[in-house]
Design a protein around this motif. Sequence first.
Motif, PDB file in Angstrom:
ATOM      1  N   LYS A 142       6.136  34.589 -28.253  1.00 45.18           N
ATOM      2  CA  LYS A 142       6.120  34.673 -26.792  1.00 45.18           C
ATOM      3  C   LYS A 142       4.928  33.872 -26.241  1.00 45.18           C
ATOM      4  CE  LYS A 142       7.332  36.609 -22.779  1.00 45.18           C
ATOM      5  NZ  LYS A 142       6.248  36.166 -21.893  1.00 45.18           N
ATOM      6  N   GLU A 143       3.793  33.967 -26.911  1.00 42.62           N
ATOM      7  CA  GLU A 143       2.624  33.210 -26.472  1.00 42.62           C
ATOM      8  C   GLU A 143       2.863  31.709 -26.616  1.00 42.62           C
ATOM      9  OE1 GLU A 143      -2.195  32.998 -27.374  1.00 42.62           O
ATOM     10  OE2 GLU A 143      -0.893  34.359 -28.498  1.00 42.62           O
ATOM     11  N   LEU A 144       3.542  31.305 -27.710  1.00 43.42           N
ATOM     12  CA  LEU A 144       3.860  29.890 -27.906  1.00 43.42           C
ATOM     13  C   LEU A 144       4.789  29.386 -26.799  1.00 43.42           C
ATOM     14  CD1 LEU A 144       3.885  27.281 -29.581  1.00 43.42           C
ATOM     15  CD2 LEU A 144       5.771  28.271 -30.920  1.00 43.42           C
ATOM     16  N   ALA A 145       5.823  30.165 -26.458  1.00 40.43           N
ATOM     17  CA  ALA A 145       6.753  29.759 -25.401  1.00 40.43           C
ATOM     18  C   ALA A 145       6.050  29.678 -24.050  1.00 40.43           C
ATOM     19  CB  ALA A 145       7.928  30.735 -25.343  1.00 40.43           C
ATOM     20  N   ASP A 146       5.188  30.642 -23.754  1.00 40.85           N
ATOM     21  CA  ASP A 146       4.456  30.612 -22.480  1.00 40.85           C
ATOM     22  C   ASP A 146       3.508  29.410 -22.421  1.00 40.85           C
ATOM     23  OD1 ASP A 146       5.778  32.907 -21.782  1.00 40.85           O
ATOM     24  OD2 ASP A 146       4.110  34.246 -22.239  1.00 40.85           O
ATOM     25  N   THR A 147       2.879  29.091 -23.550  1.00 40.99           N
ATOM     26  CA  THR A 147       2.011  27.919 -23.586  1.00 40.99           C
ATOM     27  C   THR A 147       2.803  26.642 -23.357  1.00 40.99           C
ATOM     28  OG1 THR A 147       0.556  29.055 -25.153  1.00 40.99           O
ATOM     29  CG2 THR A 147       0.328  26.668 -24.988  1.00 40.99           C
ATOM     30  N   PHE A 148       3.990  26.577 -23.938  1.00 48.25           N
ATOM     31  CA  PHE A 148       4.849  25.408 -23.739  1.00 48.25           C
ATOM     32  C   PHE A 148       5.275  25.302 -22.275  1.00 48.25           C
ATOM     33  CE2 PHE A 148       8.841  23.030 -24.019  1.00 48.25           C
ATOM     34  CZ  PHE A 148       8.469  21.987 -24.857  1.00 48.25           C
ATOM     35  N   ASP A 149       5.601  26.436 -21.647  1.00 49.58           N
ATOM     36  CA  ASP A 149       5.970  26.424 -20.223  1.00 49.58           C
ATOM     37  C   ASP A 149       4.792  25.976 -19.356  1.00 49.58           C
ATOM     38  OD1 ASP A 149       8.539  27.203 -20.729  1.00 49.58           O
ATOM     39  OD2 ASP A 149       8.207  29.330 -20.343  1.00 49.58           O
ATOM     40  N   ALA A 150       3.594  26.454 -19.693  1.00 53.86           N
ATOM     41  CA  ALA A 150       2.411  26.034 -18.935  1.00 53.86           C
ATOM     42  C   ALA A 150       2.168  24.538 -19.086  1.00 53.86           C
ATOM     43  CB  ALA A 150       1.188  26.827 -19.393  1.00 53.86           C
ATOM     44  N   MET A 151       2.397  24.013 -20.286  1.00 54.83           N
ATOM     45  CA  MET A 151       2.251  22.576 -20.495  1.00 54.83           C
ATOM     46  C   MET A 151       3.273  21.806 -19.660  1.00 54.83           C
ATOM     47  SD  MET A 151       2.809  20.354 -23.978  1.00 54.83           S
ATOM     48  CE  MET A 151       4.579  20.636 -23.823  1.00 54.83           C
ATOM     49  N   LEU A 152       4.500  22.328 -19.573  1.00 57.20           N
ATOM     50  CA  LEU A 152       5.518  21.681 -18.748  1.00 57.20           C
ATOM     51  C   LEU A 152       5.136  21.711 -17.271  1.00 57.20           C
ATOM     52  CD1 LEU A 152       8.832  22.923 -20.416  1.00 57.20           C
ATOM     53  CD2 LEU A 152       7.776  20.670 -20.571  1.00 57.20           C
ATOM     54  N   ASP A 153       4.515  22.804 -16.834  1.00 56.63           N
ATOM     55  CA  ASP A 153       4.051  22.870 -15.437  1.00 56.63           C
ATOM     56  C   ASP A 153       3.041  21.759 -15.160  1.00 56.63           C
ATOM     57  OD1 ASP A 153       5.636  25.044 -14.863  1.00 56.63           O
ATOM     58  OD2 ASP A 153       4.084  26.512 -15.369  1.00 56.63           O
ATOM     59  N   ARG A 154       2.074  21.612 -16.064  1.00 58.44           N
ATOM     60  CA  ARG A 154       1.071  20.562 -15.869  1.00 58.44           C
ATOM     61  C   ARG A 154       1.699  19.177 -15.947  1.00 58.44           C
ATOM     62  NH1 ARG A 154      -1.674  24.104 -19.431  1.00 58.44           N
ATOM     63  NH2 ARG A 154      -1.235  22.698 -21.164  1.00 58.44           N
ATOM     64  N   LEU A 155       2.649  18.990 -16.851  1.00 58.00           N
ATOM     65  CA  LEU A 155       3.298  17.692 -16.984  1.00 58.00           C
ATOM     66  C   LEU A 155       4.119  17.364 -15.741  1.00 58.00           C
ATOM     67  CD1 LEU A 155       3.915  15.257 -18.764  1.00 58.00           C
ATOM     68  CD2 LEU A 155       5.814  16.548 -19.769  1.00 58.00           C
ATOM     69  N   GLU A 156       4.820  18.367 -15.211  1.00 58.22           N
ATOM     70  CA  GLU A 156       5.609  18.136 -13.997  1.00 58.22           C
ATOM     71  C   GLU A 156       4.705  17.792 -12.819  1.00 58.22           C
ATOM     72  OE1 GLU A 156       9.199  20.328 -11.461  1.00 58.22           O
ATOM     73  OE2 GLU A 156       7.861  21.511 -12.743  1.00 58.22           O
ATOM     74  N   GLN A 157       3.577  18.487 -12.706  1.00 57.34           N
ATOM     75  CA  GLN A 157       2.641  18.181 -11.634  1.00 57.34           C
ATOM     76  C   GLN A 157       2.068  16.774 -11.782  1.00 57.34           C
ATOM     77  OE1 GLN A 157      -0.291  21.297 -11.701  1.00 57.34           O
ATOM     78  NE2 GLN A 157       1.146  22.890 -11.098  1.00 57.34           N
ATOM     79  N   ALA A 158       1.769  16.380 -13.037  1.00 56.39           N
ATOM     80  CA  ALA A 158       1.229  15.035 -13.253  1.00 56.39           C
ATOM     81  C   ALA A 158       2.257  13.965 -12.893  1.00 56.39           C
ATOM     82  CB  ALA A 158       0.789  14.880 -14.714  1.00 56.39           C
TER      83      ALA A 158
END
Length: 376
Positions: A142-158
């Motif tokens: 669950k922590e790995l999936a949440d970290t991946f989602d957070a990375m996608l948030d930053r990537l989408e913002q970039a």
Amino acid sequence: MKEARRVWPGGSIRARMTLLYGGIFTTVALGVLLAAQQIQQIIVGQKVQDSPFVGNPGTAPLHDPAALAKAQADLERTLINSQRVVTVVTLVLITVLAFAVCFWLTGRLLRPVHRITTTARRLSLSTLHERIALTGPRDELKELADTFDAMLDRLEQAVDSQRRFVANASHELRTPLTIQRTAIEVGLADPTPEKVARIRAELLRNTLRSERLIEGLLVLAQGERGLDAHLPVELETVVEQVIEDHLPLAVRHGVALDVRTKPVVVSGDEVLLGRLAANLVHNAIRHNHPGGHVTVELSSDAVLTVRNSGPRVPPERVAELFQPFRRLNADRTGSADGAGLGLSIVAALVHAHGGVVRAQAQPEGGLAVTVTLPAA
């Protein structure tokens, strides 16, 4: 099939976990069964020897030692053979059940990993809005999936920021070119000395604006790239030089400058630090009102603070001012005074020097920008 052949030489996690835990469980079960079999053989042999009757009591009299020994041996072999059959069947069932249960459990445990892999393969620039959104207990997966989602948030913002930057830069560069083309086509259609002079001034003004924009973009790119070398810089000398250069601008705008500096040495690039201080002072003077003031403070801890009077800045919009091409009144305007890169360049240069920049809207109007740089 190609994917299976590609994965199998290294061994998938599910297969390795199944073989490992299934093999361990089978080995332990085999050892337990063999030990139990040996104990049962000893117990059976002891009971056969202690029994007064073996086989058919009528055909094996107690006073015949040879017949009694043969009957004991036959009974012992029969019991041992039956125990071996039961042991083998039990071991086979345990082995099959162990591997089946391990395969099912590892499949359930690795299901979130397959979900993450599927999402990662499906992602592209047009599907960055998708998320794994894994549910369940708060464990490592669950922590790995949440970290991946957070990375996608930053990537989408970039990516969104990059798209806005390209669109805004294209707009800012196109505007002066359009003005120049219009001036040339219309103004020079029937040239007179007055029209030529007016067109010359207009073309010069737009050319200077384009130069400032391109220079700002170059400095912004250099700040985001980082520094090639860090050298000791007398920050007080840099700030005082910036103040001296901006005195004529302050006089033209009717703004009073209050400077309080202390000696401090920082590590970085002297030219870029001068551009950082110049942008802060220039913005503080330009975004002000006649009779206003600008306060510049430099402490011995390498903290540079620039405060100014001026129009009131909504606190919720302060963060926007550090984004490229963002202005207080509009995202993009045709202003010749600037392209909205001042504070974004400041943020990039501060980040390149390993510092921190903060801005705060003042209740009476104006802005207070604080830059903290690491001392040499």
